[in-house]
Design a protein around this motif. Structure first.
Motif, PDB file in Angstrom:
ATOM      1  N   ASP A  32      -0.217   6.105  -2.145  1.00 57.60           N
ATOM      2  CA  ASP A  32       1.096   6.808  -2.666  1.00 57.60           C
ATOM      3  C   ASP A  32       1.906   5.912  -3.504  1.00 57.60           C
ATOM      4  O   ASP A  32       3.273   6.213  -3.816  1.00 57.60           O
ATOM      5  CB  ASP A  32       1.766   7.163  -1.173  1.00 57.60           C
ATOM      6  CG  ASP A  32       2.213   6.138  -0.295  1.00 57.60           C
ATOM      7  OD1 ASP A  32       1.815   4.870  -0.606  1.00 57.60           O
ATOM      8  OD2 ASP A  32       3.064   6.591   0.536  1.00 57.60           O
ATOM      9  N   GLY A  33       1.550   4.477  -3.651  1.00 59.16           N
ATOM     10  CA  GLY A  33       2.307   3.694  -4.396  1.00 59.16           C
ATOM     11  C   GLY A  33       3.126   2.815  -3.770  1.00 59.16           C
ATOM     12  O   GLY A  33       3.803   1.867  -4.315  1.00 59.16           O
ATOM     13  N   THR A  34       3.307   2.816  -2.339  1.00 66.48           N
ATOM     14  CA  THR A  34       3.849   1.869  -1.735  1.00 66.48           C
ATOM     15  C   THR A  34       3.491   0.372  -1.770  1.00 66.48           C
ATOM     16  O   THR A  34       2.230   0.313  -1.596  1.00 66.48           O
ATOM     17  CB  THR A  34       4.172   2.579  -0.273  1.00 66.48           C
ATOM     18  OG1 THR A  34       2.771   2.338   0.207  1.00 66.48           O
ATOM     19  CG2 THR A  34       4.887   3.765  -0.268  1.00 66.48           C
ATOM     20  N   VAL A  35       4.273  -0.460  -1.567  1.00 66.35           N
ATOM     21  CA  VAL A  35       3.953  -2.002  -1.462  1.00 66.35           C
ATOM     22  C   VAL A  35       3.920  -2.355   0.182  1.00 66.35           C
ATOM     23  O   VAL A  35       4.829  -2.014   0.544  1.00 66.35           O
ATOM     24  CB  VAL A  35       4.796  -2.924  -2.501  1.00 66.35           C
ATOM     25  CG1 VAL A  35       4.484  -4.166  -2.220  1.00 66.35           C
ATOM     26  CG2 VAL A  35       4.945  -2.457  -3.751  1.00 66.35           C
ATOM     27  N   GLU A  36       2.702  -2.802   0.441  1.00 60.10           N
ATOM     28  CA  GLU A  36       2.598  -3.196   1.875  1.00 60.10           C
ATOM     29  C   GLU A  36       1.608  -4.418   1.900  1.00 60.10           C
ATOM     30  O   GLU A  36       0.584  -4.425   1.294  1.00 60.10           O
ATOM     31  CB  GLU A  36       1.993  -1.883   2.551  1.00 60.10           C
ATOM     32  CG  GLU A  36       2.272  -1.691   4.009  1.00 60.10           C
ATOM     33  CD  GLU A  36       1.171  -2.462   4.784  1.00 60.10           C
ATOM     34  OE1 GLU A  36       1.722  -3.176   6.002  1.00 60.10           O
ATOM     35  OE2 GLU A  36       0.165  -2.592   4.388  1.00 60.10           O
ATOM     36  N   ARG A  37       1.975  -5.134   2.793  1.00 60.36           N
ATOM     37  CA  ARG A  37       1.425  -6.394   2.815  1.00 60.36           C
ATOM     38  C   ARG A  37      -0.056  -6.287   3.368  1.00 60.36           C
ATOM     39  O   ARG A  37      -0.884  -6.969   2.718  1.00 60.36           O
ATOM     40  CB  ARG A  37       2.134  -7.505   4.031  1.00 60.36           C
ATOM     41  CG  ARG A  37       1.898  -8.691   4.053  1.00 60.36           C
ATOM     42  CD  ARG A  37       2.421  -9.581   4.935  1.00 60.36           C
ATOM     43  NE  ARG A  37       2.482  -9.037   6.373  1.00 60.36           N
ATOM     44  CZ  ARG A  37       2.892  -9.446   7.280  1.00 60.36           C
ATOM     45  NH1 ARG A  37       3.648 -10.824   7.345  1.00 60.36           N
ATOM     46  NH2 ARG A  37       2.991  -8.960   8.474  1.00 60.36           N
ATOM     47  N   GLU A  38      -0.356  -5.547   4.508  1.00 62.00           N
ATOM     48  CA  GLU A  38      -1.527  -5.319   4.786  1.00 62.00           C
ATOM     49  C   GLU A  38      -2.634  -4.939   3.624  1.00 62.00           C
ATOM     50  O   GLU A  38      -3.783  -5.133   3.682  1.00 62.00           O
ATOM     51  CB  GLU A  38      -1.827  -4.680   6.070  1.00 62.00           C
ATOM     52  CG  GLU A  38      -3.009  -4.626   6.688  1.00 62.00           C
ATOM     53  CD  GLU A  38      -3.008  -3.920   7.872  1.00 62.00           C
ATOM     54  OE1 GLU A  38      -4.135  -3.271   8.476  1.00 62.00           O
ATOM     55  OE2 GLU A  38      -1.961  -3.746   8.635  1.00 62.00           O
ATOM     56  N   HIS A 291      -8.965   5.535   5.825  1.00 59.51           N
ATOM     57  CA  HIS A 291      -9.656   4.577   5.240  1.00 59.51           C
ATOM     58  C   HIS A 291     -10.256   4.966   4.061  1.00 59.51           C
ATOM     59  O   HIS A 291     -10.417   3.921   2.934  1.00 59.51           O
ATOM     60  CB  HIS A 291     -10.293   3.826   6.553  1.00 59.51           C
ATOM     61  CG  HIS A 291     -10.954   2.570   6.168  1.00 59.51           C
ATOM     62  ND1 HIS A 291     -12.104   2.484   5.630  1.00 59.51           N
ATOM     63  CD2 HIS A 291     -10.353   1.213   6.099  1.00 59.51           C
ATOM     64  CE1 HIS A 291     -12.654   1.145   5.380  1.00 59.51           C
ATOM     65  NE2 HIS A 291     -11.421   0.441   5.802  1.00 59.51           N
ATOM     66  N   ARG A 292     -11.030   6.047   4.188  1.00 59.65           N
ATOM     67  CA  ARG A 292     -11.962   6.418   2.970  1.00 59.65           C
ATOM     68  C   ARG A 292     -11.015   6.882   1.628  1.00 59.65           C
ATOM     69  O   ARG A 292     -11.719   6.578   0.775  1.00 59.65           O
ATOM     70  CB  ARG A 292     -12.787   7.577   3.455  1.00 59.65           C
ATOM     71  CG  ARG A 292     -14.011   7.845   2.841  1.00 59.65           C
ATOM     72  CD  ARG A 292     -15.093   6.717   3.181  1.00 59.65           C
ATOM     73  NE  ARG A 292     -16.252   7.105   2.640  1.00 59.65           N
ATOM     74  CZ  ARG A 292     -17.669   6.368   2.670  1.00 59.65           C
ATOM     75  NH1 ARG A 292     -17.400   5.293   3.421  1.00 59.65           N
ATOM     76  NH2 ARG A 292     -18.737   6.936   2.208  1.00 59.65           N
ATOM     77  N   ASN A 297      -3.795  -0.006   5.639  1.00 57.93           N
ATOM     78  CA  ASN A 297      -2.986   0.113   6.746  1.00 57.93           C
ATOM     79  C   ASN A 297      -2.824   1.327   7.203  1.00 57.93           C
ATOM     80  O   ASN A 297      -2.261   2.502   6.610  1.00 57.93           O
ATOM     81  CB  ASN A 297      -1.495  -0.235   6.529  1.00 57.93           C
ATOM     82  CG  ASN A 297      -0.672  -0.534   7.796  1.00 57.93           C
ATOM     83  OD1 ASN A 297      -0.777   0.306   8.533  1.00 57.93           O
ATOM     84  ND2 ASN A 297       0.322  -1.319   7.744  1.00 57.93           N
ATOM     85  N   ILE A 298      -3.364   1.864   8.446  1.00 54.45           N
ATOM     86  CA  ILE A 298      -3.646   3.259   8.820  1.00 54.45           C
ATOM     87  C   ILE A 298      -2.078   3.873   9.364  1.00 54.45           C
ATOM     88  O   ILE A 298      -2.004   5.008   8.887  1.00 54.45           O
ATOM     89  CB  ILE A 298      -4.745   3.606  10.105  1.00 54.45           C
ATOM     90  CG1 ILE A 298      -5.848   2.877   9.473  1.00 54.45           C
ATOM     91  CG2 ILE A 298      -4.784   4.871  10.226  1.00 54.45           C
ATOM     92  CD1 ILE A 298      -6.462   3.643   8.132  1.00 54.45           C
ATOM     93  N   ARG A 303       2.110   7.606   8.237  1.00 52.41           N
ATOM     94  CA  ARG A 303       3.577   8.018   8.093  1.00 52.41           C
ATOM     95  C   ARG A 303       3.658   8.793   6.738  1.00 52.41           C
ATOM     96  O   ARG A 303       4.249   9.700   6.568  1.00 52.41           O
ATOM     97  CB  ARG A 303       4.240   6.844   7.897  1.00 52.41           C
ATOM     98  CG  ARG A 303       4.514   6.050   9.123  1.00 52.41           C
ATOM     99  CD  ARG A 303       5.666   5.030   9.100  1.00 52.41           C
ATOM    100  NE  ARG A 303       5.258   4.019   7.923  1.00 52.41           N
ATOM    101  CZ  ARG A 303       4.530   2.942   8.820  1.00 52.41           C
ATOM    102  NH1 ARG A 303       4.221   2.949   9.952  1.00 52.41           N
ATOM    103  NH2 ARG A 303       4.150   1.881   7.613  1.00 52.41           N
ATOM    104  N   ALA A 304       2.650   8.347   5.771  1.00 52.18           N
ATOM    105  CA  ALA A 304       2.854   9.007   4.421  1.00 52.18           C
ATOM    106  C   ALA A 304       2.261  10.592   4.581  1.00 52.18           C
ATOM    107  O   ALA A 304       2.657  11.351   3.482  1.00 52.18           O
ATOM    108  CB  ALA A 304       1.701   8.369   3.464  1.00 52.18           C
ATOM    109  N   HIS A 305       1.347  10.993   5.304  1.00 50.39           N
ATOM    110  CA  HIS A 305       1.030  12.463   5.485  1.00 50.39           C
ATOM    111  C   HIS A 305       1.851  13.007   6.634  1.00 50.39           C
ATOM    112  O   HIS A 305       1.518  14.312   6.888  1.00 50.39           O
ATOM    113  CB  HIS A 305      -0.547  12.398   5.955  1.00 50.39           C
ATOM    114  CG  HIS A 305      -1.126  11.811   4.581  1.00 50.39           C
ATOM    115  ND1 HIS A 305      -1.383  10.636   4.368  1.00 50.39           N
ATOM    116  CD2 HIS A 305      -1.878  12.756   3.776  1.00 50.39           C
ATOM    117  CE1 HIS A 305      -2.303  10.420   3.340  1.00 50.39           C
ATOM    118  NE2 HIS A 305      -2.602  11.910   3.080  1.00 50.39           N
ATOM    119  N   THR A 306       2.786  12.413   7.545  1.00 49.44           N
ATOM    120  CA  THR A 306       3.446  13.121   8.446  1.00 49.44           C
ATOM    121  C   THR A 306       5.036  13.124   8.041  1.00 49.44           C
ATOM    122  O   THR A 306       5.612  14.036   8.735  1.00 49.44           O
ATOM    123  CB  THR A 306       3.242  12.572   9.874  1.00 49.44           C
ATOM    124  OG1 THR A 306       3.551  11.049   9.628  1.00 49.44           O
ATOM    125  CG2 THR A 306       1.728  12.608  10.200  1.00 49.44           C
TER     126      THR A 306
END
Length: 318
Positions: A32-38, A291-292, A297-298, A303-306
């Motif tokens: 979704d374009g978010t910057v995330e460390r993991e 993951h697929r 980061n699951i 969160r992106a889908h809920t």
């Protein structure tokens, strides 16, 4: 409806569907374009892994899990046994363990549900609980597969045989070092070919000496583990064996950890008939699907889908 479903059939259907889909590569940012460390760390790891030769054989990790919150009215707990593919962490098969049995007799029935084309020629990795002669014969003689079994003191005679091998004369054949998650780890692998070991079809024994320390500290913690395989030296190199030993932990560190931490599986008190095992299969299907789709980061993918605002953005609605 869930109480009447077969969790094994549900898992098999999900595995068939997901393996037919092309996995999305792990990018530096989330889908979704978010910057995330993991996500960024997983991207760098994936780039490094492309330079390493992959093992010649597919591998499946088998392990059990207790659904701690799903306590039956009579006090019994619910357990499931699963087989997870190493290289992509997809759960291939799942089996609910009956109230009057345990993991050991359920090992063969679990893998009986796995398609022969998937299992034939592959390697099955298991922990010390499953270092059983019946399991070794089932895999090699019955399924034309291979085993890599950890050995501890629950098999004292076999463990004594392994520790008494001439390890001082054996050279270190594979050495690796990893840093991450606040730890520094060094692994040294020695492999000895054997003949006449008191274990069916055993051809090689591996000794892995691990040293770990927290980043920034000087105190090392050491551990030595042993494993046995039916693969001969020309069929499995020390580097491949080391990769399978490490790959086995994906079932704990990725599958079980995600279901417990991200989906709070152990807090669920659902307990009616097959519902706890079915819910466990659905949680794992959600994990594997995210993951697929490219989420490292699951929790972030969930969160992106809920989250209502995030869900609208994903569907192109500002």
């Amino acid at each position: 409806m869930f109480a009447r479903l077969d969790p094994g059939l549900l898992t098999a259907a999900g595995f068939t569907r997901l393996t037919a889909l092309q996995p999305c590569p792990v990018s530096p940012t989330g889908p979704d374009g978010t910057v995330e460390r993991e996500q960024r760390r997983a991207h760098h790891t994936a780039r490094r892994e492309t330079d390493r030769p992959r093992p010649r054989r597919a591998a499946f990790a088998v392990d059990g899990k207790c659904l701690r919150g799903a306590v039956r009215a009579d006090g019994r707990r619910v357990f499931v046994l699963t087989a997870v593919r190493h290289h992509d962490a997809l759960t291939a098969t799942l089996r609910e363990i009956g109230a009057k049995t345990n993991e050991i007799p359920e090992f063969a029935p679990l893998l009986d549900t796995l398609d022969g084309q998937e299992l034939t020629g592959s390697v099955v990795t298991v922990d010390a609980l499953h270092a059983q002669t019946s399991h070794a014969r089932y895999l090699v003689e019955g399924r034309q597969a291979h085993y890599l079994l950890s050995v501890k003191n629950n098999q004292p005679t076999l463990a004594r045989q392994l520790t008494n091998l001439p390890w001082k004369q054996a050279p270190v054949l594979n050495r690796s070092r990893d840093r991450g998650h606040g730890r520094d780890e060094v692994r040294e692998v020695k492999v000895v070919s054997v003949d006449g070991l008191l274990f069916p079809h055993a051809r090689q024994v591996v000794r892995i000496h691990r040293k770990r320390r927290r980043t920034g500290t000087s105190k090392w913690q050491t551990e030595t583990v042993y494993a046995v395989t039916d693969l001969a030296a020309h069929q499995a190199s020390p580097a491949e064996i080391a990769a399978w030993v490490r790959g086995h932990w994906i079932i704990e560190n990725t599958v079980h950890w995600t279901k417990d931490v991200t989906f709070a599986e152990d807090d669920s008190q659902i307990r009616r008939h097959h519902t706890p095992a079915v819910m466990s299969a659905l949680r794992d299907l959600a994990r594997a699907t995210l993951h697929r789709a490219g989420w490292a980061n699951i929790a972030s993918g969930r969160r992106a889908h809920t989250h209502p605002a995030a869900t609208l953005t994903l569907h192109g609605i500002p």
